[in-house]
Design a protein around this motif. Sequence first.
Motif, PDB file in Angstrom:
ATOM      1  N   PHE A 105     -55.047  63.894  86.143  1.00 57.49           N
ATOM      2  CA  PHE A 105     -55.053  65.245  85.555  1.00 57.49           C
ATOM      3  C   PHE A 105     -54.911  65.136  84.039  1.00 57.49           C
ATOM      4  N   GLU A 106     -54.020  64.275  83.603  1.00 56.08           N
ATOM      5  CA  GLU A 106     -53.812  64.070  82.169  1.00 56.08           C
ATOM      6  C   GLU A 106     -55.111  63.603  81.501  1.00 56.08           C
ATOM      7  N   THR A 107     -55.819  62.698  82.152  1.00 58.51           N
ATOM      8  CA  THR A 107     -57.107  62.232  81.638  1.00 58.51           C
ATOM      9  C   THR A 107     -58.104  63.386  81.553  1.00 58.51           C
ATOM     10  N   LEU A 108     -58.150  64.227  82.582  1.00 62.79           N
ATOM     11  CA  LEU A 108     -59.084  65.363  82.592  1.00 62.79           C
ATOM     12  C   LEU A 108     -58.775  66.352  81.469  1.00 62.79           C
ATOM     13  N   VAL A 109     -57.487  66.533  81.177  1.00 65.58           N
ATOM     14  CA  VAL A 109     -57.106  67.398  80.052  1.00 65.58           C
ATOM     15  C   VAL A 109     -57.554  66.739  78.749  1.00 65.58           C
ATOM     16  N   ASN A 110     -57.319  65.437  78.661  1.00 63.64           N
ATOM     17  CA  ASN A 110     -57.679  64.659  77.478  1.00 63.64           C
ATOM     18  C   ASN A 110     -59.163  64.747  77.144  1.00 63.64           C
ATOM     19  N   ILE A 111     -60.002  64.654  78.173  1.00 65.25           N
ATOM     20  CA  ILE A 111     -61.451  64.662  77.940  1.00 65.25           C
ATOM     21  C   ILE A 111     -62.037  66.080  78.021  1.00 65.25           C
ATOM     22  N   LYS A 112     -61.138  67.073  78.034  1.00 63.57           N
ATOM     23  CA  LYS A 112     -61.519  68.502  78.000  1.00 63.57           C
ATOM     24  C   LYS A 112     -62.255  68.967  79.259  1.00 63.57           C
ATOM     25  N   GLN A 113     -62.094  68.235  80.358  1.00 63.13           N
ATOM     26  CA  GLN A 113     -62.632  68.688  81.643  1.00 63.13           C
ATOM     27  C   GLN A 113     -61.752  69.831  82.159  1.00 63.13           C
ATOM     28  N   ILE A 114     -60.448  69.758  81.856  1.00 63.86           N
ATOM     29  CA  ILE A 114     -59.509  70.843  82.121  1.00 63.86           C
ATOM     30  C   ILE A 114     -59.332  71.545  80.780  1.00 63.86           C
ATOM     31  N   THR A 115     -59.651  72.820  80.747  1.00 59.00           N
ATOM     32  CA  THR A 115     -59.539  73.593  79.506  1.00 59.00           C
ATOM     33  C   THR A 115     -58.378  74.581  79.633  1.00 59.00           C
ATOM     34  N   PRO A 116     -57.995  75.249  78.544  1.00 61.89           N
ATOM     35  CA  PRO A 116     -56.920  76.249  78.652  1.00 61.89           C
ATOM     36  C   PRO A 116     -57.230  77.353  79.684  1.00 61.89           C
ATOM     37  N   ALA A 117     -58.518  77.584  79.955  1.00 61.91           N
ATOM     38  CA  ALA A 117     -58.901  78.643  80.897  1.00 61.91           C
ATOM     39  C   ALA A 117     -59.020  78.162  82.350  1.00 61.91           C
ATOM     40  N   THR A 118     -58.976  76.859  82.576  1.00 61.61           N
ATOM     41  CA  THR A 118     -59.086  76.321  83.942  1.00 61.61           C
ATOM     42  C   THR A 118     -57.952  76.876  84.810  1.00 61.61           C
ATOM     43  N   ILE A 119     -58.298  77.349  85.999  1.00 58.10           N
ATOM     44  CA  ILE A 119     -57.288  77.866  86.923  1.00 58.10           C
ATOM     45  C   ILE A 119     -56.574  76.692  87.603  1.00 58.10           C
ATOM     46  N   VAL A 120     -55.248  76.715  87.515  1.00 54.71           N
ATOM     47  CA  VAL A 120     -54.415  75.713  88.182  1.00 54.71           C
ATOM     48  C   VAL A 120     -53.511  76.441  89.177  1.00 54.71           C
ATOM     49  N   PHE A 121     -52.978  75.684  90.126  1.00 56.25           N
ATOM     50  CA  PHE A 121     -52.131  76.267  91.169  1.00 56.25           C
ATOM     51  C   PHE A 121     -50.677  75.897  90.926  1.00 56.25           C
ATOM     52  N   ASN A 122     -49.835  76.910  90.851  1.00 57.29           N
ATOM     53  CA  ASN A 122     -48.405  76.726  90.664  1.00 57.29           C
ATOM     54  C   ASN A 122     -47.728  76.795  92.037  1.00 57.29           C
ATOM     55  N   ASN A 123     -47.619  75.650  92.690  1.00 56.37           N
ATOM     56  CA  ASN A 123     -47.054  75.600  94.040  1.00 56.37           C
ATOM     57  C   ASN A 123     -45.536  75.726  94.060  1.00 56.37           C
ATOM     58  N   MET A 124     -44.934  75.949  92.901  1.00 55.53           N
ATOM     59  CA  MET A 124     -43.485  76.114  92.808  1.00 55.53           C
ATOM     60  C   MET A 124     -43.074  77.581  92.997  1.00 55.53           C
ATOM     61  N   VAL A 125     -44.039  78.482  93.171  1.00 55.73           N
ATOM     62  CA  VAL A 125     -43.679  79.891  93.359  1.00 55.73           C
ATOM     63  C   VAL A 125     -42.748  80.029  94.554  1.00 55.73           C
ATOM     64  N   GLN A 126     -41.841  81.004  94.494  1.00 54.47           N
ATOM     65  CA  GLN A 126     -40.830  81.131  95.539  1.00 54.47           C
ATOM     66  C   GLN A 126     -40.828  82.481  96.249  1.00 54.47           C
ATOM     67  N   THR A 127     -41.548  83.459  95.697  1.00 53.85           N
ATOM     68  CA  THR A 127     -41.597  84.774  96.345  1.00 53.85           C
ATOM     69  C   THR A 127     -43.050  85.182  96.576  1.00 53.85           C
ATOM     70  N   LEU A 128     -43.226  86.130  97.477  1.00 55.18           N
ATOM     71  CA  LEU A 128     -44.562  86.644  97.763  1.00 55.18           C
ATOM     72  C   LEU A 128     -45.175  87.274  96.512  1.00 55.18           C
ATOM     73  N   HIS A 129     -44.353  87.984  95.748  1.00 53.92           N
ATOM     74  CA  HIS A 129     -44.842  88.591  94.505  1.00 53.92           C
ATOM     75  C   HIS A 129     -45.372  87.517  93.549  1.00 53.92           C
TER      76      HIS A 129
END
Length: 159
Positions: free
Chosen positions: A112-136
């Motif tokens: 993932f770090e490499t993908l960010v480095n080579i701009k394959q992951i951009t600030p607009a890329t959707i990522v998943f925050n699996n640490m969420v704890q509530t339905l909201h």
Amino acid sequence: MSFSPQSKVWVYQSDRKFTAIEENEILQKLKSFTEQWKAHGNELLAKAEIRYGFFIILTVDEQQANVTGCSIDSSVRLIKDIEQKYGVDLFNRFNISYLLNDEVKVCNKEDFETLVNIKQITPATIVFNNMVQTLHDLETKWEVPFKNSWHSTVFAHLL
């Protein structure tokens, strides 16, 4: 059935996409489990789902009964059974998932770090925050642009 926005959620991310057959079998196991899930003899208002073929999500509305250590342990045992039966890794928090062309991709922290480095992951890329704890939070903070995620603080030096 309706769940409170404050319902507890647990997100388990697979390291690979489930096949359609696996997903059906797993959903049956999850349905059987949530229908009889109890905490100190009290039935829990619970549901389970699979999203994108990668994410097992358990939800419990604690307005009916509170989750206990024993009830959480039973859900973890179920997830470990699924892990073993289907040869997937559901507990590796160092695997990071993101959307690329509307498809979920999972990789380790270094890749993932490499993908960010080579701009394959951009600030607009959707990522998943699996640490969420509530339905909201699942509904509002689970799928977020990289720039608004905890990921961006970890990899900020690369942006």
